[in-house]
Every structure is written in structure tokens, then in C-alpha cells.
Design an enzyme around this catalytic site. Structure first.
Site, PDB file in Angstrom:
ATOM      1  N   GLN A   1      44.917  36.807  24.025  1.00  0.00           N
ATOM      2  CA  GLN A   1      44.449  37.982  23.287  1.00  0.00           C
ATOM      3  C   GLN A   1      42.950  38.205  23.490  1.00  0.00           C
ATOM      4  OE1 GLN A   1      46.105  35.405  22.089  1.00  0.00           O
ATOM      5  NE2 GLN A   1      45.289  34.614  20.150  1.00  0.00           N
TER       6      GLN A   1
ATOM      7  N   TYR B   1      34.609  33.669  28.346  1.00  0.00           N
ATOM      8  CA  TYR B   1      35.507  32.968  27.428  1.00  0.00           C
ATOM      9  C   TYR B   1      35.115  31.507  27.334  1.00  0.00           C
ATOM     10  CZ  TYR B   1      39.687  31.300  25.094  1.00  0.00           C
ATOM     11  OH  TYR B   1      40.543  30.734  24.187  1.00  0.00           O
TER      12      TYR B   1
ATOM     13  N   GLU C   1      37.490  19.244  42.674  1.00  0.00           N
ATOM     14  CA  GLU C   1      36.553  20.048  41.890  1.00  0.00           C
ATOM     15  C   GLU C   1      35.186  19.367  41.776  1.00  0.00           C
ATOM     16  OE1 GLU C   1      36.289  21.929  37.357  1.00  0.00           O
ATOM     17  OE2 GLU C   1      37.808  20.418  37.859  1.00  0.00           O
ATOM     18  N   HIS C   2      35.168  18.112  41.375  1.00  0.00           N
ATOM     19  CA  HIS C   2      33.930  17.342  41.264  1.00  0.00           C
ATOM     20  C   HIS C   2      33.969  16.170  42.240  1.00  0.00           C
ATOM     21  CE1 HIS C   2      34.951  18.756  37.076  1.00  0.00           C
ATOM     22  NE2 HIS C   2      33.737  19.266  37.177  1.00  0.00           N
TER      23      HIS C   2
ATOM     24  N   HIS D   1      37.216  61.048  64.024  1.00  0.00           N
ATOM     25  CA  HIS D   1      35.969  60.285  63.889  1.00  0.00           C
ATOM     26  C   HIS D   1      35.011  60.642  65.019  1.00  0.00           C
ATOM     27  CE1 HIS D   1      38.272  57.940  61.037  1.00  0.00           C
ATOM     28  NE2 HIS D   1      37.233  57.155  60.779  1.00  0.00           N
TER      29      HIS D   1
END
Length: 535
Positions: free
Chosen positions: A287, A220, A425-426, A518
């Protein structure tokens, strides 16, 4: 007072800087103000604004017990005036005076999500899940005024992408191609660093791992306040470098100047061509996320959905991940940027870089971790001037005023500690010893070192991906990389000979745990048990 607030027009977010206790009063159009006393709002506005008349408008609204709509109009006018950028309220803070939980508290407030956006996103997701393409088109018309035609369809084929981008000048096309080369080159290098291998710990036993791309990715790229051409390249090129077979790209309808109806932005169309998206849809918002997740308009249902977006897009991605419909790259909150700078840094560059990131939106946090007081004081004075210079339409002034910070650190160790605590973030580093920070910082999305570097380079064309973790998620995850779209899977091969070494061990551990079934499965692979069974 409550009736007045309900009648106010619901802006997406109007931030008022409150001089009372240095707290922000936020009117979201859904829940009113955090402080119920509207008179307190008027008092705060009187302090925060240069003209007392502005505050008197709010006071008149409080007094207007009759005619709620008139009161609402007066209050709305006061809000509009108060939201005009004022002088900076960012002050230089000593790191020693900062509480260790400040960054944590901020992230917790942000990470609470947006309940209103989440509710809307879930409603649209459910509607499109049930109603399919017809429901997606209804929301596209309602929200983006997009009604597809034969000339402007939802699905853009190669020739339509070429026609849509034909009007771009040669320089724009060359720039998109150059940015793609950098981004794809870095992604290819990431893929090359991910290796398959085999190892044999004992005769008859071979263990290995493989790198397997996911089968389908949805990308996106927004086109609201800004047309994010770089996001097309960052997402699609990364998916292609990972070896993903089906890459669907969604770009929102965009109304170019002089056009009667919206369609994909020409530059995004060219970026889609250059990066090699397999399917391109003209669809925006929740959408678009729905179409990729549920495989509408010919798209292969996305195993992973990646790319930035607004609060509704972020909540839609989170909901799909929670339900197990699609994986996501990360949950992205408002952009964050920090700078560590000392006396060797160019103070003008520092101020410019902070404000350049503040323009993302009114809640985009920017922080200067200053190792020099003169630098800090220069930025405190210069940053608001640069923000105002960007124009009234820019969010930079509001962002810097409301969530900007300058923290004075007494040592580089303190700067690292504070930076890691914020996990922004930065992070930019402009110091005499950038390598120290490169080696010692541990919590961030992307790190930008060197006097010639700025986050804008990484945002657009440098190479590493610009989809990065926010809200302190940099403590435990990185941004969008090839590794987010490639699964590291393991395999093993054990012969009958090899089982004689490992099967008894597995049986004993199974019995330690009380798992007899097992243990018996492991026992059945030993030669003695196999021989007994054959007899």
C-alpha cells in the site's frame, strides 16, 4: 497426505535440512513439500534432528489415515521442533570440486520471484489504483492494524515528526545526524562527479550532455522485524543530493512498547527530519508503494521508487516498473554476503561477519572464499556457535545451516573467479593484498576492504549506499546511487553552415538503410536543396 499438508498452519517459510541427497525440503503453506513421500520427510527429520522422537511425530502423522486434523497437528509439531537450529551442516568445499554453474543455478532459483507474493502485490496495486486513498487505508487497517486519527494521521508534518521523535535521547539523535552526514557527503561527491559538457566536432555543430534529476522520488524504509533507520537516510539523502524536487518517504506503522496503536517509529521520524524528506506518510508494504506510485495523500507520483522491503514490496516495485508506472532502483532479493580471507585474516572477525549478515533472514546467503584451510575449519566450527548465541529469535542459525557455504580456494585468482561467478551483494576482503582484489574483482554490489571493515559499517553509516544488487545482478548493475536518480540527457545544436557537413552523410546512410523519408529530411538542410526549394 495431501489433506494433511493442506491443514498445516501456513508459516511464511519453514526450512528443513534434509539429509537425503543433501537437499532442503521447504514447506511454504502453499504447495507442500518438494518431495511428495511424507515418509521420506520423516526419515530425513530423523537424521537431521538429535532426538528420534521428533521424527516419530511425523511418522505418526503419516500413519494417521483417520482424523486428518490430528495428523496435521502432529506433523506441525514435528515441523516446529525440526526448525530449531541444529548443528551446522556447512562443510568446507574444495573450489576445484564445485561446478561452475552452482552460483548461476542458485541465482536462477532465487530470481524466479515469489509467485504468491506477486499475485498478492498485484491484487493490492490494482485495488488501490482503482480505489485510491480509501483502498489504501483499508489495506493499512487489514495488514498493519493502522487506523489514522487526528492525533496520528497518515501524513506527518514537520511539527508531528518533531513531536514523534522528541522522546529520543541525545545520543540517538546525534548518531542519526552523524550517519546522515556520512551518507549525504558521499552522495554529494557522486553528484559532483557527474559532469555536463559540450564538444564541437566541426564548425556550426555543438554537442553536449546534461545531468537532469528526475522530478519525483518515492522512498520506502521498512519497519517489520527490524526498524530500518538507515534506509531512511540512504534513500532520502541520495535523492536530495541528486537534486530531486519532490521526495516522498513512506514508513510503516510501528507499535512501540506501551502504545495502543501503531505509528511511524520515533527514530525513523527523526531520520526523516534530518534527511529532509518533503512528505512523510505512515504507510507500509504494497500500500505504501502504491501511494507513492499513484500520488496519493498529496504525494507527487513517483518517477522512481527506491528502498528495500519484503517479497511483497519487491514484487510491487517490479510490477510497477514492468507497467511503466514508475522506475525502480533495482529488484532486491534476499541479502547476500561473501568474504575472501587468507591466513592473515582474524578468523573470529570472519565468523562474526558472516553470521551478522545471516541474521537478515533464513534465506540470506553467506559464503566464505577461504585461502587457508585452518581458517576455513575454524569458521566451520565457530560460525554455528555464534549463530546460536544470537538467540532463538534470530534467523542466523537457520540461514547459515541451510544456505551458508565455505569454499576453499587454492589461489587468489581462483578466489576472484569464484567470487565474480557468485556476484554477491556484499563482498569483504581480508587478505595481505586487498588492493589485488580491489583491482581484479568485477562482479559485486559493494566491496569492503581492510581489517577494520565490515558490512555492518556500510549497512548503517559508512557512506556508500546499502541498497545493492542481489541474485547476480552485480554483473550488470550497481546499487542505488545518485546516478539512478539523475538522467544523463544529450543535446545538439546545428547551424545551416554545420548542416553542410553532416546532412549529406545522414542522407547517404538513410538511403543505405532504405529510409527515403529520413534522407529527404537531411537533404532539405543542404544549401543546394534549400536554394532549389526557395526558387
Amino acid at each position: 497426505c495431501a489433506a494433511t499438508l493442506r491443514l498445516l498452519p501456513p508459516p511464511s517459510a519453514t526450512i528443513l535440512r534434509c539429509a537425503l541427497s543433501r537437499r532442503a525440503l521447504r514447506f511454504s503453506g502453499q504447495g507442500g513439500f518438494a518431495i511428495a513421500d511424507f515418509a521420506a520427510v520423516a526419515s530425513a527429520m530423523k537424521v537431521a534432528t538429535a532426538t528420534p522422537a521428533h521424527a516419530s511425530l511425523a511418522q505418526e502423522a503419516v500413519k494417521a489415515t483417520a482424523g486428518a486434523r490430528a495428523a496435521a497437528s502432529a506433523a506441525a509439531q514435528a515441523l516446529a521442533v525440526a526448525s530449531i537450529p541444529q548443528a551446522a551442516s556447512v562443510w568446507v568445499k574444495e573450489a576445484a570440486t564445485q561446478k561452475g554453474g552452482d552460483a548461476v543455478a542458485l541465482a536462477q532459483r532465487q530470481s524466479g520471484g515469489n509467485p504468491f507474493a506477486r499475485e498478492i502485490a498485484e491484487s493490492i496495486l490494482n485495488d488501490i489504483s482503482e480505489g485510491g486513498e480509501a483502498a489504501a487505508l483499508r489495506h493499512a487497517e487489514r495488514l498493519d492494524k493502522f487506523v489514522p486519527t487526528e492525533a496520528r494521521p497518515v501524513v506527518l508534518l514537520k511539527e508531528q515528526l518533531e513531536a514523534r521523535s522528541a522522546g529520543l535521547d541525545a545520543q540517538t539523535k546525534a548518531d542519526i545526524e552523524a550517519a546522515h552526514a556520512n551518507i549525504r557527503g558521499f552522495a554529494d561527491a557522486q553528484r559532483a562527479s557527474m559532469q555536463d559538457f559540450e564538444t564541437s566536432p566541426a564548425p556550426g555543430i555543438v554537442l553536449g550532455q546534461k545531468q537532469v534529476p528526475v522530478n519525483s522520488v518515492g522512498c520506502y524504509s521498512p519497519a517489520g522485524r527490524f526498524c530500518h533507520v538507515a534506509s531512511v537516510l540512504m534513500t532520502v539523502a541520495t535523492a536530495k543530493a541528486a537534486g530531486v524536487k519532490n521526495v516522498t518517504l513512506c514508513c510503516p506503522p510501528y507499535r512501540s512498547p506501551g502504545e495502543d496503536s501503531p505509528w511511524v517509529h520515533p527514530a525513523q521520524a527523526y531520520a526523516a527530519l534530518v534527511s529532509g524528506a518533503d512528505r512523510v506518510l505512515c504507510m507500509g508494504g504494497v500500500q505504501a508503494i502504491s501511494c507513492m506510485a499513484y500520488g496519493l495523500f498529496g504525494a507527487v507520483p513517483a518517477d522512481v521508487i527506491c528502498g528495500p522491503g519484503n517479497a511483497f514490496v519487491a514484487e510491487a516495485k517490479a510490477l510497477l516498473a514492468e507497467k511503466g508506472v514508475s522506475g525502480i532502483d533495482l529488484f532486491a532479493g534476499p541479502t547476500e554476503s561473501g568474504i575472501i580471507a587468507d591466513e592473515t585474516a582474524n578468523p573470529e572477525h570472519v565468523a562474526i561477519d558472516l553470521i551478522s549478515q545471516a541474521e537478515h533472514g533464513p534465506t540470506s546467503k553467506t559464503v566464505l572464499f577461504a585461502l587457508d584451510r585452518k581458517l576455513a575449519e575454524y569458521v566451520a566450527k565457530r560460525a554455528p556457535e555464534l549463530a546460536v548465541d544470537l538467540g532463538a529469535d534470530s534467523a542466523a542459525a537457520t540461514s547459515w545451516r541451510d544456505v551458508g557455504e565455505i569454499i576453499l580456494c587454492d589461489s587468489r585468482e581462483e578466489a576472484v573467479r569464484r567470487s565474480d561467478e557468485y556476484a554477491l551483494e556484499h563482498m569483504q576482503v581480508h587478505t595481505a593484498d586487498d588492493d589485488y582484489f580491489l583491482q581484479n574483482m568485477t562482479a559485486y554490489g559493494g566491496l569492503f576492504c581492510g581489517p577494520g571493515n565490515t558490512v555492518s559499517l556500510g549497512d548503517k553509516c559508512l557512506g556508500p549506499n546499502h541498497t545493492l544488487p542481489t541474485m547476480r545482478a552485480g554483473r550488470f548493475t550497481g546499487g542505488l546511487t545518485v546516478s539512478k536518480l539523475v538522467r544523463t540527457v544529450t543535446w545538439s545544436r546545428v547551424t545551416t553552415e554545420g548542416a553542410q557537413t553532416v546532412a549529406p552523410l545522414a542522407a547517404r546512410i538513410s538511403r543505405y538503410e532504405g529510409m527515403e523519408g529520413h534522407a529527404r529530411a537531411a537533404d532539405s538542410r543542404t544549401e543546394s536543396k534549400t536554394a532549389a526549394h526557395a526558387a
